[in-house]
Motif scaffolding. Structure first.
Motif, PDB file in Angstrom:
ATOM      1  N   GLU A  12       0.834  -1.203   0.000  1.00 54.75           N
ATOM      2  CA  GLU A  12       0.000   0.000   0.000  1.00 54.75           C
ATOM      3  C   GLU A  12       0.868   1.252   0.000  1.00 54.75           C
ATOM      4  OE1 GLU A  12      -2.597  -0.284   3.331  1.00 54.75           O
ATOM      5  OE2 GLU A  12      -4.082  -1.516   2.282  1.00 54.75           O
ATOM      6  N   ASN A  13       1.947   1.220   0.773  1.00 57.39           N
ATOM      7  CA  ASN A  13       2.842   2.376   0.829  1.00 57.39           C
ATOM      8  C   ASN A  13       3.565   2.577  -0.501  1.00 57.39           C
ATOM      9  OD1 ASN A  13       2.181   2.956   3.508  1.00 57.39           O
ATOM     10  ND2 ASN A  13       3.769   1.603   4.317  1.00 57.39           N
ATOM     11  N   GLU A  16       1.152   4.021  -3.109  1.00 55.31           N
ATOM     12  CA  GLU A  16       0.373   5.190  -2.691  1.00 55.31           C
ATOM     13  C   GLU A  16       0.327   6.277  -3.759  1.00 55.31           C
ATOM     14  OE1 GLU A  16       0.440   8.531   0.856  1.00 55.31           O
ATOM     15  OE2 GLU A  16       0.718   6.425   1.360  1.00 55.31           O
ATOM     16  N   SER A  17       1.449   6.578  -4.378  1.00 53.70           N
ATOM     17  CA  SER A  17       1.461   7.647  -5.386  1.00 53.70           C
ATOM     18  C   SER A  17       0.569   7.292  -6.576  1.00 53.70           C
ATOM     19  CB  SER A  17       2.891   7.921  -5.863  1.00 53.70           C
ATOM     20  OG  SER A  17       3.446   6.774  -6.482  1.00 53.70           O
ATOM     21  N   ARG A  19      -2.135   5.363  -6.414  1.00 51.44           N
ATOM     22  CA  ARG A  19      -3.524   5.489  -5.964  1.00 51.44           C
ATOM     23  C   ARG A  19      -3.928   6.960  -5.852  1.00 51.44           C
ATOM     24  NH1 ARG A  19      -3.299   0.667  -7.702  1.00 51.44           N
ATOM     25  NH2 ARG A  19      -3.127  -1.038  -6.190  1.00 51.44           N
ATOM     26  N   PHE A  53      -7.457   6.082   3.519  1.00 51.44           N
ATOM     27  CA  PHE A  53      -7.113   7.132   2.563  1.00 51.44           C
ATOM     28  C   PHE A  53      -7.630   8.497   3.003  1.00 51.44           C
ATOM     29  CE2 PHE A  53     -11.414   7.128   1.064  1.00 51.44           C
ATOM     30  CZ  PHE A  53     -11.569   8.300   0.353  1.00 51.44           C
ATOM     31  N   ARG A  56      -4.946   9.900   4.757  1.00 54.66           N
ATOM     32  CA  ARG A  56      -3.760  10.103   3.918  1.00 54.66           C
ATOM     33  C   ARG A  56      -3.860  11.346   3.034  1.00 54.66           C
ATOM     34  NH1 ARG A  56      -0.735   4.580   2.285  1.00 54.66           N
ATOM     35  NH2 ARG A  56      -1.462   3.215   3.954  1.00 54.66           N
TER      36      ARG A  56
END
Length: 251
Positions: A12-13, A16-17, A19, A53, A56
């Protein structure tokens, strides 16, 4: 299991960009460049958006702004337009294989049969009606609702929406949840049925699932799998093995 959970967090990390760009593109496609956070959260699994999210987005003030409306609804707004993201999957494909995109859709001219055209002339006429495509990143809310241009826009919107999903498919209720944002009509299902070269619609009434045909091989498998899809498949396999072991133990 702990290893799988740790792998998921790391993935996921790492993604992230990617997503973040998906959410930006969804906002750029929306009529007013804003979407209720609840809608994105409800459909997050479609796009591989992590559950946290909503927390985030605070890390990306140059991209997003959260607005709380009078009724308490939290709405995510686009802060900056990015022209590099405003290129649809269809437009990218058109640059690679123009003929393929020309064959992807068909917007027949009304009363075309009355013109008594041969097959080749009818094909050329259909291509003229199909092209140019209308970008899903244009403002569809300004189009006259029942024009050919508006229908091209709506078809393009759904194609791009599905292109952004992990598995290149979505249930019809997922799509129409964004009806206001994407200027869709109540005739979305009928519109999709008119484009069988590009969309495959399966399922039962009120629970239709729409697939991007070109994203799947003849074996019914996704041709290009997102890392999240690969991970999910491993997770399902692990769950099946655990269930099998449990059954064997009980037996």
């Amino acid at each position: 299991m702990d290893n799988l959970l740790r792998t998921e967090r790391d993935m996921e990390n790492e993604l992230e960009s990617k997503r973040v760009d998906v959410v930006r593109k969804l906002l750029m496609m929306s009529a007013n460049k804003r979407i209720p956070l609840s809608k994105i959260y409800h459909n997050r699994l479609l796009f591989g958006i992590p559950e946290d999210f909503r927390d985030r987005v605070a890390a990306y003030p140059d991209y997003f702004r959260v607005v709380i409306e009078d009724d308490g609804k939290r709405v995510l707004e686009l802060v900056n337009w990015d022209s590099s993201l405003a290129v649809s999957a269809l437009e990218k494909e058109f640059m690679v294989d123009e003929d393929k995109v020309k064959r992807a859709f068909k917007f027949p001219m009304k009363h075309g049969k009355a013109l008594d055209l041969d097959m080749e002339d009818e094909r050329k006429l259909n291509i003229l009606n199909t092209l140019p495509l209308v970008s899903p990143y244009s403002d569809g809310s300004k189009l006259d609702l029942w024009t050919l241009e508006a229908e091209k826009y709506r078809v393009g919107i759904i194609h791009e929406f599905l292109s952004l999903t992990l598995e290149k498919r979505a249930y019809i209720h997922n799509i129409v949840e964004f009806k206001e944002e994407f200027s869709l009509t109540k005739h979305t299902y009928q519109m999709l049925l008119k484009q069988p070269r590009t969309f495959y619609v399966a399922g039962t009434q009120m629970n239709w699932c729409v697939f991007l045909k070109d994203a799947y091989g003849e074996d019914g498998e996704l041709i290009n799998k997102d890392p999240q899809v690969v991970f999910n498949e491993k997770l399902y396999k692990y769950a099946d093995m655990q269930e099998l072991e449990s059954d064997c133990t009980v037996g």
